[in-house]
Every structure is written in structure tokens, then in C-alpha cells.
Design a protein around this motif. Structure first.
Motif, PDB file in Angstrom:
ATOM      1  N   LEU A   1       0.830  -1.201   0.000  1.00  0.00           N
ATOM      2  CA  LEU A   1       0.000   0.000   0.000  1.00  0.00           C
ATOM      3  C   LEU A   1       0.867   1.254   0.000  1.00  0.00           C
TER       4      LEU A   1
ATOM      5  N   ALA B   1     -13.419   5.651   2.753  1.00  0.00           N
ATOM      6  CA  ALA B   1     -13.436   5.249   1.346  1.00  0.00           C
ATOM      7  C   ALA B   1     -12.762   3.909   1.114  1.00  0.00           C
ATOM      8  N   GLU B   2     -11.814   3.558   1.975  1.00  0.00           N
ATOM      9  CA  GLU B   2     -11.051   2.322   1.791  1.00  0.00           C
ATOM     10  C   GLU B   2     -10.373   1.989   3.100  1.00  0.00           C
ATOM     11  N   SER B   3     -10.250   0.708   3.414  1.00  0.00           N
ATOM     12  CA  SER B   3      -9.511   0.336   4.624  1.00  0.00           C
ATOM     13  C   SER B   3      -8.996  -1.090   4.496  1.00  0.00           C
ATOM     14  N   THR B   4      -7.943  -1.349   5.231  1.00  0.00           N
ATOM     15  CA  THR B   4      -7.400  -2.696   5.331  1.00  0.00           C
ATOM     16  C   THR B   4      -6.712  -2.833   6.679  1.00  0.00           C
TER      17      THR B   4
ATOM     18  N   ALA C   1      -6.491   3.336   6.807  1.00  0.00           N
ATOM     19  CA  ALA C   1      -7.818   3.844   6.477  1.00  0.00           C
ATOM     20  C   ALA C   1      -7.733   5.140   5.683  1.00  0.00           C
ATOM     21  N   HIS C   2      -8.537   5.194   4.630  1.00  0.00           N
ATOM     22  CA  HIS C   2      -8.588   6.356   3.747  1.00  0.00           C
ATOM     23  C   HIS C   2      -9.917   7.068   3.971  1.00  0.00           C
TER      24      HIS C   2
ATOM     25  N   TRP D   1      -5.145   9.766   4.919  1.00  0.00           N
ATOM     26  CA  TRP D   1      -4.727   8.360   4.895  1.00  0.00           C
ATOM     27  C   TRP D   1      -4.062   8.115   6.240  1.00  0.00           C
TER      28      TRP D   1
END
Length: 198
Positions: free
Chosen positions: A47, A170-173, A182-183, A143
Motif C-alpha cells: 500500500l 473510502a477504503e480500509s485494510t 484507512a482512507h 490516509w
């Protein structure tokens, strides 16, 4: 208009100081420099490669000093770092030998820069600059790389009281080491209500 994207490695209690190494920033007696290293793995490395694709940078003076002393000679670790424009907010420096470096005088310079055409502006480190951006509603995206530890001291991401603001995930992992990446995207004003009422 350009977006300003803050990218920050933080602890559970919001500390962002010196994640990369003991010598990075020992100001105010900070003794935990390099706290990110034990959590590194292939997932976050992948990432990070995506986040470090060429984009203009907006940096505070102290972070710029650190970057200027390292990245020009290690550009293979951040492809394009020498070619992108480094916009530096500083009251003490006005010049650098590092190619494509531009100095700004403060809030007015940032506001004018944001209105221009070009790539998004990434903010790495730069704790004091981030406080200024958050107070003036200039952060479009965050981010956050949230590490599973507390340090109890050090420079913090949300230290000076940002304005009330809502964000959308919007996005996470989650990495195998427990780091939440996390975004968040700015999503208008804070909404309130009473839990349980329809």
C-alpha cells in the motif's frame, strides 16, 4: 483545484512523531523514534508503494529538512521524489539545492497553491503544518496508518483542535501486524441527532 491529502502514521493515542527512526525527531526528549519498524510487513509495504506514486508534496520545514537530507540520495526507494515539486511552508528558509523545491510564506500561500491546476498535494509528517490545515478546513483526504500501541507523549495528529468536520471511509485494510490503514474523504459538516430516534 488541487486536493490536499494528509498521510500519517499514528499510534492509538494519535502520536505521529518520528515513526521512521530514532534520529528522525528527538525534540522534547522523545525517546520512541522508529516505533513503526516492528509492524512493517508486505501488506503495508504494498500500500505504501501505491501511496508514494509521484505527486507534488506540501511539507513543513522540519519534515522538509529530514527529507532533503535523505531522499535525494535514495530516490530508488521513492521513485519520482526528485522530480515532483516540493512546496515547503517555512518562515526561516527561502531556498534549497534540492531540485523542484518552492517555498511558501504561510496560510495565504497554501490557499493560493490549492487553487492552481496540478497533481494532488501530499502532506507527510509536518505536524505543525497539519494543525494549520485542519484549523482552516484545507484537508480534503486523510490516509491514516493506525498502529496498535500508545506512547503517551510526542507530537500528535489532532493536537491543536481542528474544526468540526465529517469524513467518509473510502477504503480500509488491516495488516497482519494489526495496523489499520484507512482512507477518509472530507464529507461536509458534522451532523447530530439522538440515538434510537427514527
Amino acid at each position: 483545484m488541487r486536493k490536499i491529502i494528509v498521510l500519517s502514521m499514528i499510534t492509538l493515542d494519535g502520536v505521529m512523531q518520528a515513526p521512521g527512526g530514532p534520529e528522525e525527531d528527538a525534540s522534547n526528549g522523545f525517546a520512541y523514534g522508529g516505533w513503526v519498524a516492528p509492524y512493517s510487513n508486505d501488506v503495508d509495504a504494498e500500500l505504501m508503494q501505491r501511496l508514494m506514486k509521484p505527486s507534488d508534496l506540501l511539507l513543513g520545514r522540519k519534515t522538509f529538512d529530514i527529507f532533503e537530507g535523505y531522499w535525494p540520495k535514495h530516490a530508488e526507494g521513492w521513485p519520482g521524489i526528485n522530480e515532483v515539486t516540493k512546496h515547503v511552508v517555512s518562515t526561516t528558509r527561502k531556498g534549497s539545492d534540492w531540485q523542484n523545491t518552492v517555498f511558501l510564506d504561510g496560510l495565504a500561500g497554501i490557499q493560493e497553491l490549492k487553487k492552481t491546476e496540478g497533481s494532488n498535494l501530499q502532506v507527510w509528517g509536518s505536524s505543525e503544518l497539519i494543525q494549520l490545515l485542519l484549523k482552516n478546513d484545507l484537508v480534503d483526504e486523510l490516509w491514516l496508518m493506525i498502529h496498535p500501541l500508545t506512547l503517551g507523549q510526542g507530537k500528535k495528529l489532532f493536537n491543536e483542535g481542528p474544526i468540526p468536520a465529517a469524513f467518509t471511509l473510502a477504503e480500509s485494510t488491516v495488516t497482519p501486524a494489526g495496523v489499520i490503514m484507512a482512507h477518509y474523504i472530507r464529507a461536509g459538516a458534522v451532523k447530530t441527532g439522538t440515538v434510537g430516534e427514527s
